[in-house]
Design a protein around this motif. Structure first.
Motif, PDB file in Angstrom:
ATOM      1  N   ILE B 178       0.899  -1.173   0.064  1.00 23.48           N
ATOM      2  CA  ILE B 178       0.114   0.031   0.042  1.00 23.48           C
ATOM      3  C   ILE B 178       0.861   1.128   0.124  1.00 23.48           C
ATOM      4  O   ILE B 178       2.021   1.425   0.904  1.00 23.48           O
ATOM      5  N   ASP B 181      -0.926   7.039  -2.423  1.00 22.48           N
ATOM      6  CA  ASP B 181      -1.948   7.194  -3.253  1.00 22.48           C
ATOM      7  C   ASP B 181      -3.062   6.006  -2.987  1.00 22.48           C
ATOM      8  O   ASP B 181      -4.276   6.403  -3.125  1.00 22.48           O
ATOM      9  N   ASN B 182      -2.686   4.929  -2.526  1.00 21.51           N
ATOM     10  CA  ASN B 182      -3.878   3.877  -2.379  1.00 21.51           C
ATOM     11  C   ASN B 182      -4.501   4.131  -1.203  1.00 21.51           C
ATOM     12  O   ASN B 182      -5.751   4.226  -1.286  1.00 21.51           O
ATOM     13  N   HIS B 183      -3.965   4.723  -0.199  1.00 19.04           N
ATOM     14  CA  HIS B 183      -4.786   5.109   1.036  1.00 19.04           C
ATOM     15  C   HIS B 183      -5.659   6.304   0.673  1.00 19.04           C
ATOM     16  O   HIS B 183      -7.099   6.323   1.184  1.00 19.04           O
ATOM     17  N   ASP B 185      -6.880   6.585  -2.081  1.00 20.57           N
ATOM     18  CA  ASP B 185      -8.328   6.113  -2.955  1.00 20.57           C
ATOM     19  C   ASP B 185      -9.219   5.411  -1.908  1.00 20.57           C
ATOM     20  O   ASP B 185     -10.417   5.434  -2.173  1.00 20.57           O
ATOM     21  N   ASN B 189      -7.064   1.439   3.531  1.00 17.00           N
ATOM     22  CA  ASN B 189      -5.602   1.023   3.053  1.00 17.00           C
ATOM     23  C   ASN B 189      -4.444   1.522   4.074  1.00 17.00           C
ATOM     24  O   ASN B 189      -4.533   2.985   4.051  1.00 17.00           O
ATOM     25  N   TRP B 191      -1.002   2.591   4.994  1.00 12.74           N
ATOM     26  CA  TRP B 191       0.354   2.844   4.357  1.00 12.74           C
ATOM     27  C   TRP B 191       1.530   2.454   5.195  1.00 12.74           C
ATOM     28  O   TRP B 191       2.647   2.345   4.945  1.00 12.74           O
TER      29      TRP B 191
END
Lengths: 277, 204
Positions: B178, B181-183, B185, B189, B191
């Protein structure tokens, strides 16, 4: 080794539908596409009907991404047999040559397409990609500009994209980020407006929420603004902070790991409030 | 004070680059805060115990970077960490030089930690077997970023780092890595990557 259908307990229709969804969303999850697509093609090609050709194309491109030249060639050969004079297939041949770093040969393919059909945008884009891959950025930019002159309707600027896609919160949000990065009070205020707009289009866009918070906070902290502007922006920032905290609480329900994230966010927001006043 | 990488820090950097092979990626390197008296010994390497993957794709936009830096700074304070470096893998596999973004972020980090380093991941040498370290380390000398020779001394334990990174690459662990950026989204998620950290620990 277990097959995809065994591992995930899916039938060929679900695999086909998954591939379609990835096509529609323009996902670049090449390893997964190769795994699913390769099995679909080798075991169920006859059931796919006319879909098989677009699947060959999709799998071929994913195979190039994963260095699976064997698979890419298989797909390409099927497409060549079925569509012997197609420009679309010729472009795929070119892409394979690009993957093998045989750029001069790839370029010849694209130039042949453009000789036949000067309006072929796909071929033009591939030529620019080759320049980029070779690190020839100045030339790539020159070609890109030429391409834009030729095809005035091509909307690359985010401003154009937003005009034609007014409901797309992602373009709005990215435009706001660009303005913020450019800096200066005017750009900051513009960025705040676009972050707010992105939120109106999608109230769950975290980037827009954070962006609204950051831009409003910076404006409020600026010595150049009037008392009213400062007050208004503190209100926006404060609203955004509440929403951010809410979003983290919602996400953190039940997991103790995200408690630390949540605490960090709370502290960050508190510390910024201090610098604002 | 040169930096040294633990297996966890190294492997998460490499996994991040592997997860997005067609994009640039970046992240921060953290070390444990040193007690006051240790600061005297200049020959003591700074051990980067962990890294936080930040973004993939567009690295150069300011607002989310600011958010990430502030958030991670707060997290560091709670865990007695300090941000000591920045890593980046460029979009272009053949180009592993630090660019303006890298220098800007590193300068920001230097405000809090004077010996901040830039670690560039060399994509062209990324292999499953991880038979050699694929990083370039840059230190700030006389207003310029200069590359330092990377030896096994730059790692707490190179053979462990190699073994773990290779195993996680083969197991496609990067699919669950993760980054920030994924967080953004999906806030759920994490990090800090507890799952991958556990895998690393299990392999030690």
């Amino acid at each position: 080794m277990a097959t995809i259908s065994e591992m995930y307990d899916v039938g060929w229709e679900e695999m086909r539908d998954k591939l379609r969804k990835w096509r529609e969303d323009n996902c670049r999850n090449s390893e997964q596409i190769v795994d699913v697509g390769e099995e679909l093609i080798s075991e169920h090609a006859s059931k796919l009907g006319d879909d098989v050709w677009i699947i060959y194309e999709q799998v071929m491109i994913a195979a190039l991404d994963c260095s699976r030249d064997d698979l890419a060639l298989t797909c390409l050969q099927e497409l060549r047999k079925q569509f012997p004079d197609s420009h679309r297939v010729k472009r795929l041949s070119g892409m394979r040559l690009e993957a093998l770093e045989r750029y001069d040969e790839a370029n010849k393919h694209y130039e042949a397409i453009l000789q036949d059909d000067p309006t072929n945008t796909a071929a033009r884009k591939r030529k620019i990609s080759i320049l980029k891959a070779q690190g020839k950025n100045a030339e790539a930019i020159r070609e890109l500009n030429e391409y834009l002159e030729h095809y005035g309707k091509a909307a690359f600027c985010l401003e154009e994209l937003m005009m034609t896609n007014p409901h797309n919160h992602l373009y709005c949000e990215q435009y706001a980020e660009v303005k913020y990065t450019q800096g200066g009070l005017e750009n900051l205020e513009l960025s705040r407006k676009y972050f707010a707009q992105a939120l109106r289009l999608n109230n769950r866009n975290m980037r827009a929420l954070f962006g609204l918070y950051m831009s409003a906070s910076h404006i409020a902290a600026s010595p150049k603004v009037s008392a009213k502007v400062k007050k208004d922006n503190m209100k926006y920032a404060s609203w955004a902070a509440t929403q951010i905290n809410r979003a983290y609480k919602l996400a953190g329900r039940g997991t103790k790991e995200s408690k630390c994230s949540m605490k960090a966010v709370e502290e960050m927001l508190e510390s910024m409030q201090i610098t604002m006043s | 004070m040169p930096i040294q990488l633990t297996s966890q820090a190294y492997c998460k950097m490499v996994l991040h680059a592997a997860k997005y092979p067609h994009s640039a990626v970046n992240g921060l390197l953290v070390a444990e805060k040193m007690k006051e008296k240790k600061k005297e010994s200049h020959w003591e390497p700074v051990l980067c115990v962990d890294c936080v993957p930040l973004f993939h794709g567009t690295l150069a936009l300011a607002p989310m970077l600011e958010v990430a830096l502030t958030l991670i700074d707060t997290w560091c304070k709670e865990n007695n960490y300090v941000i000591v470096g920045y890593y980046q893998a460029n979009e272009h596999t053949k180009d592993s030089r630090p660019n303006q973004v890298a220098e800007k972020v590193a300068a920001r980090i230097s405000e809090n930690f004077s010996e901040a380093a830039i670690v560039m991941v060399d994509n062209s040498r990324l292999r499953m077997s991880c038979f050699e370290p694929i990083v370039h380390i840059y230190d700030h000398h006389e207003n310029k970023w200069k590359s330092r020779e990377v030896t096994f001394d730059c790692f707490e334990d190179w053979s462990e780092a190699q073994k773990i990174t290779s195993a996680l690459l083969e197991g496609r662990s990067y699919e669950s890595l993760i980054d920030f950026d994924n967080h953004l989204d999906d806030l759920r998620n994490d990090w800090t990557n507890p799952v991958i950290n556990k895998s690393v620990l299990d392999l030690c």
